[in-house]
Design a protein around this motif. Structure first.
Motif: not given
Length: 406
Positions: A103-104, A246-252, A254-260
């Motif tokens: 995420n970071v 961040r400049k690019t999308p999170v490449a995840a 389940y573990s994406n903080w946008k979800k949690w």
């Protein structure tokens, strides 16, 4: 012959009674065969924690469960001594916390990894997976990078992140998180300080806010005294800001903080929310354990772990053995790694103690693995049960039986 209803009734009662007796006998037999678990995690679990896991099937949005989850988030903040950090509690092992660094981290980000053993090495490997450019500061086995080495490295290059394993479970080496974090932040306030505290939360001193930490990674099965299965990460405002910018999308997924992040905020506000089903029974267990931990000042817990660790290290020294950590200052308080005497290998001692009802662990550091053993001393084994005395007695007897002479 036709049996009367009364006869049938009493026959059924007898059958049920016999079945219950056999079940109880089987349980007692299995329990009597169980060894005291004194490895560096999973640790021994309090009976109330295990009972909390035996709740009936419960919806993760049930009004009875929502405050349990919300209070657990709040108590995690209390255990790591923070007023404002954001805890995340996910289903998974502590290793999932490493994965959440996606995420970071973005492709090409510079990361400094302070390596004190197996877990520092593997954390670096995980971050490489997400495109980080890794620089490692390694120390000889049993040692840790010095403050001068760390500050020199931070001065020479701009790092997005510095990772430190507070206690590397492979070596029992304790890093001085306070000194390192404050020094890094003084030189480079933008750098994220990320702590792998899987074998530290609940047994080592941690002050998230005062030490200017950004990410703390832990799991349920060590100092928190809960069965394995929960990945717990604590985030600073700075870590969340870096994630959000961040400049690019999170490449995840389940573990994406946008979800949690919205899920955690909702539960803490006592509102149900859903992305993926949480481990309901494990969170009940976590809640029970955290209630126990926070029922007294956290400083008392740190002090008790220090006291028991010192007692065990003295016993090791009195036996003429040496711990892997080269100094007591660099030795963990929740576990100890010990070099075996010449001529013995870990499997011999582990097996001998198992025969005495005590489970310890061998080494996990490559070719050195057979040459040392590891003992956990965390949680109720320290705070209530004084299990370390049984370990010392069994260890002393086993070494003598294996032919060791001081």
């Amino acid at each position: 012959m036709i049996l009367s209803p009364k006869c049938i009734k009493w026959s059924l009662i007898a059958v049920v009674g016999l079945y219950s007796f056999l079940q109880l006998y089987s349980l007692i037999f299995k329990m009597s065969d169980r060894k005291l678990c004194m490895i560096p995690g999973p640790i021994e679990f309090h009976e109330d924690v295990l009972t909390a896991m035996s709740t009936p099937a419960t919806s993760h949005v049930d009004p009875l469960f929502v405050p349990i989850f919300g209070e657990s988030i709040e108590m995690i903040r209390e255990v790591v001594v923070s007023k404002v950090a954001q805890p995340l509690i996910l289903s998974g092992s502590g290793t999932l916390g490493w994965d959440q660094m996606v995420n970071v981290i973005e492709q090409g980000d510079e990361v400094l990894v302070l390596n004190t053993g197996y877990f520092g090495e593997n954390f670096a490997d995980c971050l490489k997976t997400y495109g980080a450019k890794i620089t490692q500061l390694r120390a000889p086995v049993g040692s840790r990078p010095t403050l001068d080495e760390v500050t020199t490295a931070v001065k020479e290059k701009k790092y997005k992140m510095v990772t430190i394993t507070q206690v590397d479970t492979s070596t029992g080496v304790l890093s001085d998180i306070k000194t390192l974090s404050l020094a890094i932040k003084a030189l480079s306030p933008e750098t994220l300080v990320v702590i792998d505290a899987v074998c530290a939360v609940g047994s080592e001193e941690i002050q998230f806010d005062a030490w200017k930490l950004d990410v703390l990674i832990t799991g349920s099965q060590k100092g928190l005294g809960v069965p394995p299965g929960l990945s717990i990460v604590v985030l600073s405002e700075q870590a969340i800001n870096i994630y959000e910018s961040r400049k690019t999308p999170v490449a995840a997924y389940y573990s994406n903080w946008k979800k949690w992040l919205p899920i955690m905020k909702a539960y803490e506000a006592r509102k149900p929310a859903y992305f993926a089903t949480p481990a309901v029974q494990l969170i009940y267990a976590l809640h029970t354990s955290l209630k126990q931990i926070t029922s007294q000042p956290i400083e008392k817990r740190w002090a008790k772990h220090q006291e028991v660790a010192a007692k065990f290290r003295k016993a090791v020294k009195d036996l003429g053995l040496k711990q892997v950590a080269v100094t007591d200052d660099a030795a963990a308080n929740g576990m100890t790694a010990v070099w075996l005497p010449e001529g013995l290998v870990a499997g011999q001692l582990v097996g001998s103690l198992a025969g005495k009802g005590v489970q310890i662990a061998g080494g996990i550091l490559g070719d050195l693995s057979p040459k040392y053993f590891r003992v956990g001393h965390m949680g109720i084994s320290v705070m209530e049960r004084n299990h370390i005395d049984k370990v010392i007695k069994a260890m002393t007897e086993s070494l003598a039986e294996l032919g060791y002479k001081q």
